[in-house]
Enzyme design. Sequence first.
Site, mmCIF file in Angstrom:
data_model
loop_
_atom_site.group_PDB
_atom_site.id
_atom_site.type_symbol
_atom_site.label_atom_id
_atom_site.label_comp_id
_atom_site.label_asym_id
_atom_site.label_seq_id
_atom_site.Cartn_x
_atom_site.Cartn_y
_atom_site.Cartn_z
ATOM 1 N N HIS A 38 29.580 23.986 41.289
ATOM 2 C CA HIS A 38 30.834 23.658 40.564
ATOM 3 C C HIS A 38 31.024 24.557 39.327
ATOM 4 O O HIS A 38 31.645 24.137 38.348
ATOM 5 C CB HIS A 38 30.868 22.186 40.125
ATOM 6 C CG HIS A 38 30.516 21.219 41.212
ATOM 7 N ND1 HIS A 38 31.456 20.602 42.008
ATOM 8 C CD2 HIS A 38 29.305 20.777 41.659
ATOM 9 C CE1 HIS A 38 30.861 19.809 42.880
ATOM 10 N NE2 HIS A 38 29.541 19.906 42.697
ATOM 11 N N SER B 22 40.622 50.575 28.861
ATOM 12 C CA SER B 22 41.986 50.183 28.518
ATOM 13 C C SER B 22 42.620 51.287 27.678
ATOM 14 O O SER B 22 41.948 51.905 26.853
ATOM 15 C CB SER B 22 41.947 48.875 27.717
ATOM 16 O OG SER B 22 43.109 48.744 26.939
ATOM 17 N N GLU C 151 37.756 43.678 40.980
ATOM 18 C CA GLU C 151 39.050 42.979 41.022
ATOM 19 C C GLU C 151 39.879 43.426 42.216
ATOM 20 O O GLU C 151 40.562 42.620 42.865
ATOM 21 C CB GLU C 151 39.819 43.234 39.725
ATOM 22 C CG GLU C 151 39.170 42.557 38.523
ATOM 23 C CD GLU C 151 39.801 42.987 37.211
ATOM 24 O OE1 GLU C 151 40.160 42.108 36.425
ATOM 25 O OE2 GLU C 151 39.930 44.215 36.970
#
Length: 403
Positions: A157, A283, A296
């Site tokens: 979980h 970035s 990703e």
Amino acid sequence: MAKKLWGGRFKKETDKEFFEFQKSIQYDYKLAEFDIAHSLIHTSALANAKIISGKEKSKLHKALKKIESDIKKGIYHYDAQAEDIHTDIQNKVQNLIGSLALKMHTLRSRNDQVAFDEKMYCHFNAGKIAQFLQDLILSVRLLKSKYKNVKIVGYTHTQRAQKVLFSDYLGAYECMFERDKKKIEAFVKGLDIHIGAGALAGSSIAGNYASAIKEYLKGKKGLKIQISVNTLDDVSSRDFIIDLLNILILIQLHLSRLAEDMILYSTKEFNFINLPEEFCTGSSLMPHKKNPDFLELVRGYTGRVYGNLSAILTMMKGLPLTYNRDMQLDKEPLFSSVEIVSSELKIMANLIKALELNMTAIEQALEDEELDAVEEAEEMVREHGISFSRAHEIVGKRIARKK
Ligand code: ARG
């Protein structure tokens, strides 16, 4: 508009916009080498049937092999005006040896060619994917042995659960990729590549294929090419593509979960792993960022790979036998899934090889005594002979008091 393989019964020119719309050369050029294989076998069968002479066959084979070698050298360029790869190869043979090329399409159909070509594509690419899986499995094993006795926090979980061995955690992915590899190897082994279905009703030279196939297969291992058993099934079924995409969705699922784990564990909040910089980007605004873009994208591509299977299943549903043009649309989803999964497996194997554990953060997390709650309860059962549920309650209450 380049020369077409049909047109005799038409009085009017094909509408230009429609011609563009129905073309498949812009993606089925990827089948070029397999279409040549079909032509090599077919022209041998034509020679066996005495429809073309031995000399004509040799000339055709020479031209086909020249194009094949251009493909291998990476200097084959398709004519964007050709309708599809079958047309383009024939036109190229014609450019090399003239009108003899037109005999190549005697008693065959693109319906047979396309099924044959795609099966060959699946055979070779599934074989490569099995190898990429093996490489990834080896990388996983390497990392397991590098951190052999290291314990980490195991989660259920996404909550801290119990301590586990890092090698067991990684071993779970190894199990998944082993299963995938077994499935894809079985797919390659079970794939029968058929030839000679004609448009749907077979071909009057079917009997001449056997020795033509034998001649083609000389020195080639692992390929199973046979004369069409049921010609209608051959031109109208795409089960083999669905089977392969079905295996690819599971590989993609496994890669996506591994990617998500690494994204999570590389955050400052967890900080258990250091992602190798070679697989990250920065970035343009925030100078400190190291983003897990590869991972990703793996997660993101899952939608595409699932969607590709769904597109083919939906396209095939309810199609009347036999071949229908709808089936041209099986190629882009097939190529897309094969290319995505192949690239991901290759990159993932290299990323895993370079992955490092951040032992300071891992050891700090392991200090959380709640991770020993199960062992504590077990110990009570052993020492005091009480039931596990009693021990469970005692430990639970003790933990609650500390909160
Ligand atoms: N480009 C077609 C495809 O990919 C080839 C078969 C065309 N057959 C035909 N009868 N129009 O399915």
